[in-house]
Design a protein around this motif. Structure first.
Motif, PDB file in Angstrom:
ATOM      1  N   ASP A 454       0.914  -1.364   0.128  1.00 30.03           N
ATOM      2  CA  ASP A 454       0.000   0.099  -0.054  1.00 30.03           C
ATOM      3  C   ASP A 454       1.032   1.280   0.228  1.00 30.03           C
ATOM      4  OD1 ASP A 454      -2.445   1.484   0.129  1.00 30.03           O
ATOM      5  OD2 ASP A 454      -3.217   0.160   1.659  1.00 30.03           O
ATOM      6  N   ILE A 455       0.239   2.374  -0.313  1.00 27.00           N
ATOM      7  CA  ILE A 455       1.020   3.788  -0.140  1.00 27.00           C
ATOM      8  C   ILE A 455       0.148   4.671   0.640  1.00 27.00           C
ATOM      9  CG2 ILE A 455       1.798   5.575  -1.493  1.00 27.00           C
ATOM     10  CD1 ILE A 455       1.748   3.815  -3.894  1.00 27.00           C
ATOM     11  N   ASP A 456       0.565   5.379   1.621  1.00 30.49           N
ATOM     12  CA  ASP A 456       0.042   6.266   2.593  1.00 30.49           C
ATOM     13  C   ASP A 456       0.480   7.676   2.021  1.00 30.49           C
ATOM     14  OD1 ASP A 456      -1.551   4.440   3.888  1.00 30.49           O
ATOM     15  OD2 ASP A 456      -0.345   4.515   5.686  1.00 30.49           O
ATOM     16  N   LEU A 457      -0.479   8.591   1.573  1.00 26.24           N
ATOM     17  CA  LEU A 457      -0.127   9.839   1.214  1.00 26.24           C
ATOM     18  C   LEU A 457      -0.316  10.871   2.317  1.00 26.24           C
ATOM     19  CD1 LEU A 457      -1.351   9.533  -2.487  1.00 26.24           C
ATOM     20  CD2 LEU A 457       1.257   9.264  -1.761  1.00 26.24           C
ATOM     21  N   LYS A 485      -3.781  20.676   5.363  1.00 22.99           N
ATOM     22  CA  LYS A 485      -3.227  19.304   5.217  1.00 22.99           C
ATOM     23  C   LYS A 485      -4.193  18.347   4.493  1.00 22.99           C
ATOM     24  CE  LYS A 485       0.525  18.923   8.555  1.00 22.99           C
ATOM     25  NZ  LYS A 485       1.440  18.414   7.519  1.00 22.99           N
ATOM     26  N   GLY A 486      -4.107  17.121   3.833  1.00 20.99           N
ATOM     27  CA  GLY A 486      -4.728  16.136   3.391  1.00 20.99           C
ATOM     28  C   GLY A 486      -4.159  14.679   3.306  1.00 20.99           C
ATOM     29  N   TRP A 487      -4.855  13.631   3.337  1.00 20.79           N
ATOM     30  CA  TRP A 487      -4.292  12.453   3.518  1.00 20.79           C
ATOM     31  C   TRP A 487      -4.937  11.285   2.567  1.00 20.79           C
ATOM     32  CZ3 TRP A 487      -6.245  15.480   6.974  1.00 20.79           C
ATOM     33  CH2 TRP A 487      -5.352  16.086   8.134  1.00 20.79           C
ATOM     34  N   LEU A 488      -4.493  10.310   2.095  1.00 21.84           N
ATOM     35  CA  LEU A 488      -5.304   9.210   1.563  1.00 21.84           C
ATOM     36  C   LEU A 488      -4.396   7.819   1.378  1.00 21.84           C
ATOM     37  CD1 LEU A 488      -7.491   8.279  -0.023  1.00 21.84           C
ATOM     38  CD2 LEU A 488      -6.215   8.789  -2.493  1.00 21.84           C
ATOM     39  N   ARG A 489      -4.880   6.876   1.710  1.00 19.43           N
ATOM     40  CA  ARG A 489      -4.481   5.356   1.730  1.00 19.43           C
ATOM     41  C   ARG A 489      -4.795   4.985   0.407  1.00 19.43           C
ATOM     42  NH1 ARG A 489      -4.370   1.991   6.919  1.00 19.43           N
ATOM     43  NH2 ARG A 489      -2.613   3.149   6.895  1.00 19.43           N
ATOM     44  N   VAL A 490      -3.858   4.536  -0.614  1.00 21.68           N
ATOM     45  CA  VAL A 490      -4.042   4.459  -1.933  1.00 21.68           C
ATOM     46  C   VAL A 490      -4.896   3.434  -2.202  1.00 21.68           C
ATOM     47  CG1 VAL A 490      -2.992   4.239  -4.134  1.00 21.68           C
ATOM     48  CG2 VAL A 490      -2.116   5.762  -2.468  1.00 21.68           C
ATOM     49  N   SER A 491      -4.911   2.339  -1.555  1.00 14.63           N
ATOM     50  CA  SER A 491      -5.733   1.192  -1.712  1.00 14.63           C
ATOM     51  C   SER A 491      -7.438   1.685  -1.355  1.00 14.63           C
ATOM     52  CB  SER A 491      -5.510   0.121  -0.603  1.00 14.63           C
ATOM     53  OG  SER A 491      -5.639   0.436   0.695  1.00 14.63           O
ATOM     54  N   LEU A 492      -7.634   2.717  -0.886  1.00 17.84           N
ATOM     55  CA  LEU A 492      -8.896   3.413  -0.759  1.00 17.84           C
ATOM     56  C   LEU A 492      -9.052   4.541  -1.524  1.00 17.84           C
ATOM     57  CD1 LEU A 492      -9.366   2.935   3.190  1.00 17.84           C
ATOM     58  CD2 LEU A 492     -10.544   1.799   1.368  1.00 17.84           C
ATOM     59  N   ARG A 493      -8.527   4.620  -2.614  1.00 15.42           N
ATOM     60  CA  ARG A 493      -8.552   5.650  -3.547  1.00 15.42           C
ATOM     61  C   ARG A 493      -9.865   5.676  -4.460  1.00 15.42           C
ATOM     62  NH1 ARG A 493      -5.463   1.472  -5.413  1.00 15.42           N
ATOM     63  NH2 ARG A 493      -5.692   0.705  -7.552  1.00 15.42           N
ATOM     64  N   TYR A 525      -0.590   4.530 -10.363  1.00 13.78           N
ATOM     65  CA  TYR A 525      -1.932   4.911  -9.834  1.00 13.78           C
ATOM     66  C   TYR A 525      -2.538   6.061  -9.735  1.00 13.78           C
ATOM     67  CZ  TYR A 525      -1.880  -0.229  -8.639  1.00 13.78           C
ATOM     68  OH  TYR A 525      -1.499  -1.406  -8.706  1.00 13.78           O
ATOM     69  N   SER A 526      -3.397   6.564 -10.208  1.00 13.78           N
ATOM     70  CA  SER A 526      -4.084   7.798 -10.017  1.00 13.78           C
ATOM     71  C   SER A 526      -4.939   8.051  -8.782  1.00 13.78           C
ATOM     72  CB  SER A 526      -4.915   8.424 -11.382  1.00 13.78           C
ATOM     73  OG  SER A 526      -4.204   8.335 -12.371  1.00 13.78           O
ATOM     74  N   ALA A 527      -4.509   8.935  -8.287  1.00  9.21           N
ATOM     75  CA  ALA A 527      -5.399   9.024  -6.809  1.00  9.21           C
ATOM     76  C   ALA A 527      -5.702  10.769  -6.558  1.00  9.21           C
ATOM     77  CB  ALA A 527      -4.411   8.567  -5.801  1.00  9.21           C
ATOM     78  N   ASP A 528      -7.034  10.856  -6.367  1.00  6.67           N
ATOM     79  CA  ASP A 528      -7.338  12.441  -5.897  1.00  6.67           C
ATOM     80  C   ASP A 528      -7.417  12.588  -4.270  1.00  6.67           C
ATOM     81  OD1 ASP A 528      -7.864  13.460  -8.288  1.00  6.67           O
ATOM     82  OD2 ASP A 528      -9.729  12.624  -8.611  1.00  6.67           O
ATOM     83  N   VAL A 529      -6.559  13.165  -3.909  1.00 12.89           N
ATOM     84  CA  VAL A 529      -6.532  13.423  -2.257  1.00 12.89           C
ATOM     85  C   VAL A 529      -7.271  14.773  -1.991  1.00 12.89           C
ATOM     86  CG1 VAL A 529      -4.851  13.675  -0.321  1.00 12.89           C
ATOM     87  CG2 VAL A 529      -4.262  12.517  -2.616  1.00 12.89           C
ATOM     88  N   GLU A 530      -8.163  14.292  -1.156  1.00 16.07           N
ATOM     89  CA  GLU A 530      -8.892  15.536  -0.557  1.00 16.07           C
ATOM     90  C   GLU A 530      -7.974  16.333   0.213  1.00 16.07           C
ATOM     91  OE1 GLU A 530     -12.516  16.268   2.866  1.00 16.07           O
ATOM     92  OE2 GLU A 530     -12.285  14.304   1.937  1.00 16.07           O
ATOM     93  N   ILE A 531      -8.108  17.434   0.355  1.00 16.04           N
ATOM     94  CA  ILE A 531      -7.240  18.632   1.156  1.00 16.04           C
ATOM     95  C   ILE A 531      -8.209  19.378   1.865  1.00 16.04           C
ATOM     96  CG2 ILE A 531      -5.657  20.290   1.369  1.00 16.04           C
ATOM     97  CD1 ILE A 531      -4.365  19.278  -1.048  1.00 16.04           C
ATOM     98  N   TRP A 532      -8.140  19.471   3.159  1.00 15.52           N
ATOM     99  CA  TRP A 532      -9.218  20.080   3.996  1.00 15.52           C
ATOM    100  C   TRP A 532      -9.180  21.653   3.445  1.00 15.52           C
ATOM    101  CZ3 TRP A 532      -9.568  18.452   9.581  1.00 15.52           C
ATOM    102  CH2 TRP A 532      -9.928  17.060   9.584  1.00 15.52           C
ATOM    103  N   PRO A 533     -10.357  22.512   3.587  1.00 15.90           N
ATOM    104  CA  PRO A 533     -10.462  23.861   3.208  1.00 15.90           C
ATOM    105  C   PRO A 533      -9.626  24.734   3.826  1.00 15.90           C
ATOM    106  CG  PRO A 533     -12.395  22.999   4.460  1.00 15.90           C
ATOM    107  CD  PRO A 533     -11.440  21.559   4.409  1.00 15.90           C
TER     108      PRO A 533
END
Length: 567
Positions: A454-457, A485-493, A525-533
């Protein structure tokens, strides 16, 4: 509970400038047991002079004085809100009874003097909160109108109970309180936010469990009325958040699913107050709560500063009081109750470097109102990452691609990241609203290491002043934080574009067990990472830096994601 329940409800109408009732009992219908409350009400209230009620329901001890819970914070709070019964993150009885309100402060089920199962933020404890609100509306000294007002936990619980629509509830002010248990608090982008949960649970919750021995000796409120419980009994009577959030990973598991509710069911007038610096716990929830609540009259207000102090600032208290007076007393001095009279959004604009954890300097920030959120005139602008680590609005040629790498797993002590910077802005530029990062990512195993799965962003936006210095803002605990900040576990992309909440600038993820996708070494893998407002006004010559990391970086503070099993 093995110990026989006692009735030690007392009333004191002489020692304080308000009537003080201690340990009034609300007998629960939704579950066994009762919830005990302290009631503070004006001395002239009674059958002929009923007053509206402000209710708080939470874990921190209705009888633990603010100065004992957090002495430094109490010493800095506006002294108008110092009284014999001040308590952490709640409205002060001395102030509010003076202004014609009763205050009901309830010990959450399983905590303080309320017996039962300690299960914070659960469906069951929200049902008990529902009953406390209806009880408060029915008391002979009550006008029948109830408002909710409180910070953090005492705000987060408001969203869930308001969606249940208890009788008497007339207005709510969730002040810096997450509204989405999974996304805002427990699993940022699917990654366990373990460090804060552990700190919070061990210092502020389990120490106040009903039946916990030695509370009085530790100056942590009085001992339990019915006496102590054994360690075995204590363990049987609680759901441990540090364990539950580590074990459960997806929203379709009963643990998380049981905490879900429909924000659209919230119909009471709503003033949600978000803090631009709350980039790891509350900010997202306040904004999303505003967007999705079903209330016909709803308002979104932004503040800055530590999470504990602005709630008590004189000017902010006047906002609270005018809002509550409008809906609980029928005294609308400014127009809250007239749809369209007041702009629904009130922003504080972060311009310049005023330092952090400095309330006086932060008064330099100006305010502006808007008619909607996000702001309709926003110009959503694409910035591209280049091989030279630039952040530019000019799209690079498609045939020019370069892989830039960093090491995993990064930690706060040993951060591993890449940074991309804009050129100095040629004119003052405001960035206000939501941000999404579209990244193409891959991973490779170390020669002697195991095959990664996995990848954690971890992504961060930083503001660099024209003088070349990073501008830090006040975080939740007064620590220096970046823009957001924002975060994403790429397996949950996987996103759900068909969901009504899916927006180009805020991708919607269900975070279900069925959404897990493979992450194979060497695949891109393409991933869209949500960043908080966020909000910032970048001065001419200033820059924005975009950071991609493999772990927590500066600005994370106590809100770290470093569980060795989860990561």
């Amino acid at each position: 509970m093995p110990n026989q329940i006692k009735d030690l409800h007392t009333v004191d109408d002489s020692s304080y400038p308000y009537i003080f009732e201690q340990n009034a009992a609300v007998v629960l219908k939704s579950s066994e047991g009762l919830v005990r409350c302290n009631v503070y009400r004006p001395k002239d209230s009674g059958e002929q002079s009923r007053v509206p009620v402000l209710v708080t329901y939470g874990p921190y001890g209705k009888d633990i004085h603010y100065k004992d819970f957090h002495a430094k914070s109490y010493s800095e709070v506006n002294p108008e809100h110092h009284s014999d019964h001040s308590a952490w993150e709640t409205p002060d009885p001395g102030f509010w009874t003076k202004h014609g309100y009763a205050v009901v402060r309830a010990d959450e089920r399983g905590l303080g003097q309320s017996p039962g199962l300690l299960d914070t933020m659960s469906r069951g404890t929200s049902e008990a909160f529902f009953e406390v609100i209806e009880w408060a509306a029915e008391q002979p000294w009550s006008s029948g109108k109830v408002g909710l007002l409180g910070i953090s936990y005492y705000a987060g619980s408001q969203w869930r109970v308001a969606a249940r629509q208890p009788k008497g509830l007339s207005a709510i002010i969730p002040w810096e309180g997450m509204s989405d248990y999974y996304r805002d608090r427990c699993r940022h982008g699917g990654i366990l936010s373990n460090a804060f949960i552990k700190f919070w649970w061990n210092r502020q919750v389990i120490t106040n469990q009903y039946g916990r021995p030695g509370r009085s000796a530790r100056n942590w409120g009085p001992d339990t009325i019915e006496g102590d419980l054994s360690e075995d009994e204590l363990e049987k009577n609680r759901q441990d958040q540090t364990k539950d959030n580590a074990v459960h990973r997806f929203r379709d598991e009963p643990y998380y699913a049981s905490k879900e509710y429909d924000m659209g069911d919230i119909e009471v007038p709503l003033l949600t107050v978000a803090n631009w610096g709350g980039i790891l716990l509350h900010l997202r929830g306040n904004v999303e709560g505003y967007c999705h609540a079903g209330s016909d009259l709803k308002y979104l207000r932004f503040v800055t500063g530590r999470h504990d102090l602005p709630f008590y600032y004189k000017e902010e208290v006047e906002v609270q009081r005018s809002f509550l007076d409008a809906f609980l007393k029928g005294e609308d001095r400014v127009g809250w109750s007239v749809k369209g009279k007041l702009p629904p959004v009130d922003l504080v604009l972060r311009r310049g470097d005023v330092g952090f954890d400095d309330p006086e300097n932060e008064k330099q920030y100006t305010r502006r109102t808007e008619q909607e959120w996000p702001i309709a005139r926003t110009r959503y602008t694409k910035f591209f990452l280049t091989q030279n680590r630039e952040l530019t609005t000019e799209e690079p040629p498609q045939d020019v691609r370069k892989k830039l790498s960093y090491k995993a797993l990064g930690t706060l002590e040993d951060p591993q990241y890449l940074q991309f910077s804009t050129a100095p802005f040629e004119a003052e530029t405001e960035i206000t609203g939501h941000v999404v990062a579209h990244l193409n990512v891959s991973m490779s195993p170390e020669p002697s290491g195991p095959t990664p799965t996995d990848i954690d962003l971890f992504v961060t936006l930083r503001h660099i002043s024209p003088q070349g210095k990073e501008v830090h803002y006040t975080g939740t605990a007064g620590d220096p934080v970046p823009l957001t900040k924002g975060w994403l576990r790429v397996s949950l992309r996987k996103t759900n574009p068909d969901h009504p909440r899916h927006r180009p600038w805020l991708p919607h993820r269900d975070y279900c067990s069925t959404d897990v996708l493979p992450v194979i070494p060497g695949e891109v893998y393409s991933a869209d990472v949500e960043i908080w407002p966020t909000n910032v006004i970048v001065e001419k010559g200033g820059r924005i830096v975009f950071e991609v990391a493999s772990g927590d970086t500066q600005g994370s503070g106590v809100f770290q994601h470093n569980d060795p099993a989860d990561r």
